[in-house]
Enzyme design. Structure first.
Site, PDB file in Angstrom:
ATOM      1  N   THR A 100      19.151  49.584  71.535  1.00  0.00           N
ATOM      2  CA  THR A 100      17.780  49.085  71.404  1.00  0.00           C
ATOM      3  C   THR A 100      17.451  48.060  72.474  1.00  0.00           C
ATOM      4  OG1 THR A 100      17.734  49.492  69.021  1.00  0.00           O
ATOM      5  CG2 THR A 100      16.196  47.855  69.860  1.00  0.00           C
ATOM      6  N   SER A 111      23.316  53.674  69.776  1.00  0.00           N
ATOM      7  CA  SER A 111      24.668  53.434  69.256  1.00  0.00           C
ATOM      8  C   SER A 111      24.944  54.145  67.940  1.00  0.00           C
ATOM      9  CB  SER A 111      24.959  51.939  69.126  1.00  0.00           C
ATOM     10  OG  SER A 111      24.383  51.374  67.971  1.00  0.00           O
ATOM     11  N   THR A 142      22.871  47.904  67.938  1.00  0.00           N
ATOM     12  CA  THR A 142      23.350  47.161  66.772  1.00  0.00           C
ATOM     13  C   THR A 142      24.044  48.034  65.729  1.00  0.00           C
ATOM     14  OG1 THR A 142      21.185  47.401  65.696  1.00  0.00           O
ATOM     15  CG2 THR A 142      21.557  45.390  66.979  1.00  0.00           C
ATOM     16  N   ASP A 143      23.689  49.325  65.673  1.00  0.00           N
ATOM     17  CA  ASP A 143      24.130  50.156  64.549  1.00  0.00           C
ATOM     18  C   ASP A 143      25.644  50.254  64.433  1.00  0.00           C
ATOM     19  OD1 ASP A 143      21.590  50.577  63.670  1.00  0.00           O
ATOM     20  OD2 ASP A 143      21.407  52.615  64.448  1.00  0.00           O
TER      21      ASP A 143
END
Length: 348
Positions: free
Chosen positions: A14, A67, A100-101
């Site tokens: 992101t 991610s 972030t995932d």
């Protein structure tokens, strides 16, 4: 003598995302802006990098992925690039831009295998670069500040906080401060470009030997490991289906103190007899399983500043007390799965 370097490795996410509208915080495309583009958005980044050593910035685009789609090919490339940077005397520290995932899994992978003797700082964003709320530039600035501060290990810098790889989890699907370390909280805060450390993580463990690392990097894929959750109205069907399909390992997110429904437990014990590796952890967000013991081959994991003779994975593993119990791992399910894939790869 050349100035030391802080190298920024771009993997997408992101932080490098673009949306059709600047008011759009979801539904964007991750991994669209190059790492050089991210650096250009923070004009004073070279000054932050210089710190007290005069370090200069360098950047390498390793991947451009969302991610959530992180795979072994990207992980392998990242592991290799990080290992090479750790061996390069001209490189002072690394910063890795990431989604972030699955950031918590990547951070744990790097810490567990490499045990870096230099700062390796992952950073991220919860809003795309085109957003009115874009948090990527500040997070990148903070990450470079952490890298320049010189504290060894794998860190995650986000929303003004610095988290250790072992503890950090993504705790919210939308808020800017989505990354969280339960119970212990952040290890440091970044305030106006300065890093204020409040916690020193415990125990540095052993890095993988070079032969084991090269064997890992030579693999075409990681072993097949899945996560199952124990709960009400449980049956043996999922375990039996996965074992029949050839799964190599199962991590069970147990209730409470890693307890498992009796029907699920019996199926897991049978699968273990068939050669499937089985570990249990807790599905609780805070705390870790208690009442377990482990021979860590050295200082206990809470001996601050000591060096453990075992690798980081075995430090977290508690062997079952008897044949009717499961091995327990002191990690959240997402990281336990990564640990088991690495353990199976190393043992094969």
């Amino acid at each position: 003598m050349p100035n030391p370097k802080i190298v920024i490795l771009g993997t997408g996410g992101t932080i490098a995302g673009e949306a059709a509208e600047n008011t759009q915080g979801v539904g964007y495309r991750a991994g669209q802006i190059s790492v050089q583009g991210l650096i250009a958005a923070v004009p004073d980044l070279p000054r932050i990098a210089a710190g007290g050593t005069g370090a200069v910035l360098d950047a390498v685009q390793l991947a451009q992925v969302d991610s959530k789609d992180m795979d072994w090919s990207v992980w392998r490339t990242l592991l290799k690039a990080t290992a090479q940077a750790l061996d390069d005397a001209d490189i002072q520290a690394l910063v890795i831009t990431h989604g972030t995932d699955t950031l918590e899994e990547t951070a744990w992978l790097l810490q567990a295998v490499l045990q870096p003797g230099k700062p390796v700082v992952l950073t991220c964003a919860m809003r795309p670069a085109t957003s009115l709320q874009a948090d990527g530039p500040q997070n990148l600035r903070d990450a470079v500040a952490v890298a320049a501060a010189g504290r060894c290990g794998v860190w995650v810098a986000a929303a003004g906080e610095v988290h250790a790889a072992r503890q950090v989890l993504k705790a919210h699907p939308y808020r800017l401060n989505a990354m969280h370390s339960y119970e212990g909280g952040p290890c440091a805060y970044v305030e106006e470009g300065r890093v204020r450390w409040v916690v020193t993580p415990a125990t540095a463990c052993s890095a993988w030997p070079q032969a084991d690392l090269q064997a890992l990097l030579g693999r075409g894929e990681l072993p097949w490991v899945e996560v199952l959750q124990s709960g009400a109205v449980q049956s043996a069907r999922a375990v039996n289906a996965l074992a029949a399909a050839g799964v190599q390992g199962l991590v069970v997110a147990g209730t409470g103190n890693a307890t498992v429904h009796q029907q699920l437990l019996q199926a897991l014990l049978q699968a273990r007899e068939q050669g499937v590796m089985i570990w249990c952890t807790t599905r609780c967000l805070e705390g870790q399983v208690v009442g377990q013991s482990v021979d860590r081959g050295g200082p206990a994991a809470d001996d601050v500043g000591e060096i453990c003779l075992m690798d980081e994975i075995n430090v977290q593993l508690c062997k079952a007390a008897d044949a009717q119990a499961l091995d327990c791992v002191l990690l959240p399910p997402s990281k336990a799965r990564v640990a088991m894939m690495l353990q199976l790869a190393r043992n094969s």
